[in-house]
Scaffold this motif. Structure first.
Motif, short mmCIF file in Angstrom:
data_model
loop_
_atom_site.label_atom_id
_atom_site.label_comp_id
_atom_site.label_asym_id
_atom_site.label_seq_id
_atom_site.Cartn_x
_atom_site.Cartn_y
_atom_site.Cartn_z
N GLY A 43 27.22 118.49 43.22
CA GLY A 43 28.61 118.80 43.51
C GLY A 43 29.15 118.08 44.74
N MET A 44 28.28 117.29 45.39
CA MET A 44 28.70 116.56 46.60
C MET A 44 28.27 115.10 46.48
N PHE A 45 29.04 114.22 47.10
CA PHE A 45 28.69 112.81 47.10
C PHE A 45 28.80 112.31 48.54
N ARG A 46 27.65 112.03 49.15
CA ARG A 46 27.59 111.54 50.53
C ARG A 46 27.38 110.03 50.54
N GLN A 47 28.01 109.38 51.53
CA GLN A 47 27.83 107.95 51.73
C GLN A 47 27.69 107.68 53.22
N ALA A 48 26.72 106.86 53.58
CA ALA A 48 26.49 106.49 54.97
C ALA A 48 27.37 105.31 55.35
N ALA A 49 27.96 105.39 56.51
CA ALA A 49 28.70 104.27 57.08
C ALA A 49 27.88 103.68 58.23
N ILE A 50 27.43 104.57 59.12
CA ILE A 50 26.69 104.16 60.31
C ILE A 50 25.34 104.85 60.29
N ILE A 67 33.34 116.68 48.13
CA ILE A 67 32.80 117.91 47.56
C ILE A 67 33.70 118.35 46.42
N GLU A 68 33.12 118.50 45.25
CA GLU A 68 33.89 118.90 44.06
C GLU A 68 34.49 120.29 44.24
N PRO A 69 35.58 120.60 43.51
CA PRO A 69 36.19 121.93 43.60
C PRO A 69 35.15 123.04 43.39
N ASN A 70 35.21 124.05 44.24
CA ASN A 70 34.33 125.22 44.20
C ASN A 70 32.85 124.93 44.44
N ALA A 71 32.47 123.70 44.77
CA ALA A 71 31.07 123.39 45.04
C ALA A 71 30.68 123.88 46.42
N LYS A 72 29.38 124.13 46.61
CA LYS A 72 28.88 124.57 47.91
C LYS A 72 27.43 124.17 48.06
N ARG A 93 35.50 125.62 53.75
CA ARG A 93 35.10 126.96 54.19
C ARG A 93 33.67 126.86 54.68
N MET A 94 33.44 127.35 55.87
CA MET A 94 32.09 127.37 56.44
C MET A 94 31.68 128.82 56.60
N ARG A 95 30.47 129.11 56.14
CA ARG A 95 29.85 130.42 56.39
C ARG A 95 28.62 130.15 57.23
N PRO A 127 39.83 125.54 44.47
CA PRO A 127 39.30 125.46 43.10
C PRO A 127 39.86 124.29 42.30
N ASP A 128 40.86 123.58 42.84
CA ASP A 128 41.55 122.56 42.05
C ASP A 128 41.40 121.12 42.51
N GLU A 129 40.95 120.90 43.75
CA GLU A 129 40.86 119.51 44.23
C GLU A 129 39.63 119.30 45.09
N PRO A 130 39.17 118.05 45.17
CA PRO A 130 37.99 117.76 45.99
C PRO A 130 38.29 117.95 47.48
N LEU A 131 37.24 118.17 48.22
CA LEU A 131 37.28 118.24 49.68
C LEU A 131 36.70 116.93 50.19
N GLU A 132 37.46 116.22 51.00
CA GLU A 132 37.02 114.93 51.55
C GLU A 132 36.84 115.07 53.05
N CYS A 133 35.65 114.72 53.54
CA CYS A 133 35.34 114.88 54.97
C CYS A 133 34.62 113.66 55.51
N VAL A 134 34.70 113.50 56.82
CA VAL A 134 33.89 112.53 57.56
C VAL A 134 32.85 113.34 58.32
#
Length: 169
Positions: A43-50, A67-72, A93-95, A127-134
């Motif tokens: 449900g997640m796709f990580r890519q290294a830059a540095i 991170i795909e919708p609703n993935a954890k 959301r962080m727990r 639930p409807d869109e990906p989460l994009e983070c650095v």
């Protein structure tokens, strides 16, 4: 050494330094050239830059995660590493806590800091869109300690991400 000899030696040193900086100086990693050869979670796709392999980094890792919708993730911590997550798009959301008893959410433009050894779970709250983070971590080694025996509380306590000079919303 005469002034002329000193000037000549300084010029040779500057030329050597210039050549060295060409290959060992600032690096720009294009966004379309990130390396997916890194730890992945369903449900997640990580890519290294540095990282060390790409640029010789010794003390830092940086990259992206989608991170795909609703993935954890599962409950885990990153050992002695400090982590920073910058939300580009979506809602995170962080727990965290011994039983994931605390929760907070972040939106685009927000930063999340995860201290060393803190058990946590990362969740796409939309639930409807990906989460994009650095992501940025304080070491080049990808330390992930999975915690299987966590009995999460059902209704975590909401914690506002504020500092001592800013009040709750």
């Amino acid at each position: 050494m005469t002034d002329h000899e000193h000037d000549h030696h300084a010029h040779e040193h500057a030329e050597g330094a210039s050549e060295r900086w060409r290959h060992d100086g600032v690096r720009v990693i294009k966004g379309d050239r990130l390396d997916p050869n890194t730890a992945q979670t369903p449900g997640m796709f990580r890519q290294a830059a540095i990282n060390h392999a790409r640029v010789g980094a010794q003390k830092i890792w940086a990259g992206t995660v989608s991170i795909e919708p609703n993935a954890k993730t599962g409950v885990h911590h990153h050992g002695a590493l400090e982590s920073v997550i910058y939300v580009v798009r979506g809602r995170a959301r962080m727990r965290w806590g011994e039983r994931l008893e605390y929760v907070a959410e972040a939106e685009p433009g927000d930063f999340i800091f995860v201290p060393p050894y803190v058990p946590h779970q990362e969740i796409n709250a939309n639930p409807d869109e990906p989460l994009e983070c650095v992501l940025v971590r304080s070491d080049n080694e990808a330390v992930v300690v999975n915690i299987a025996d966590v009995d999460p509380v059902e209704a975590p306590e909401e914690v506002y991400w504020v500092d001592p000079i800013h009040k709750r919303p």
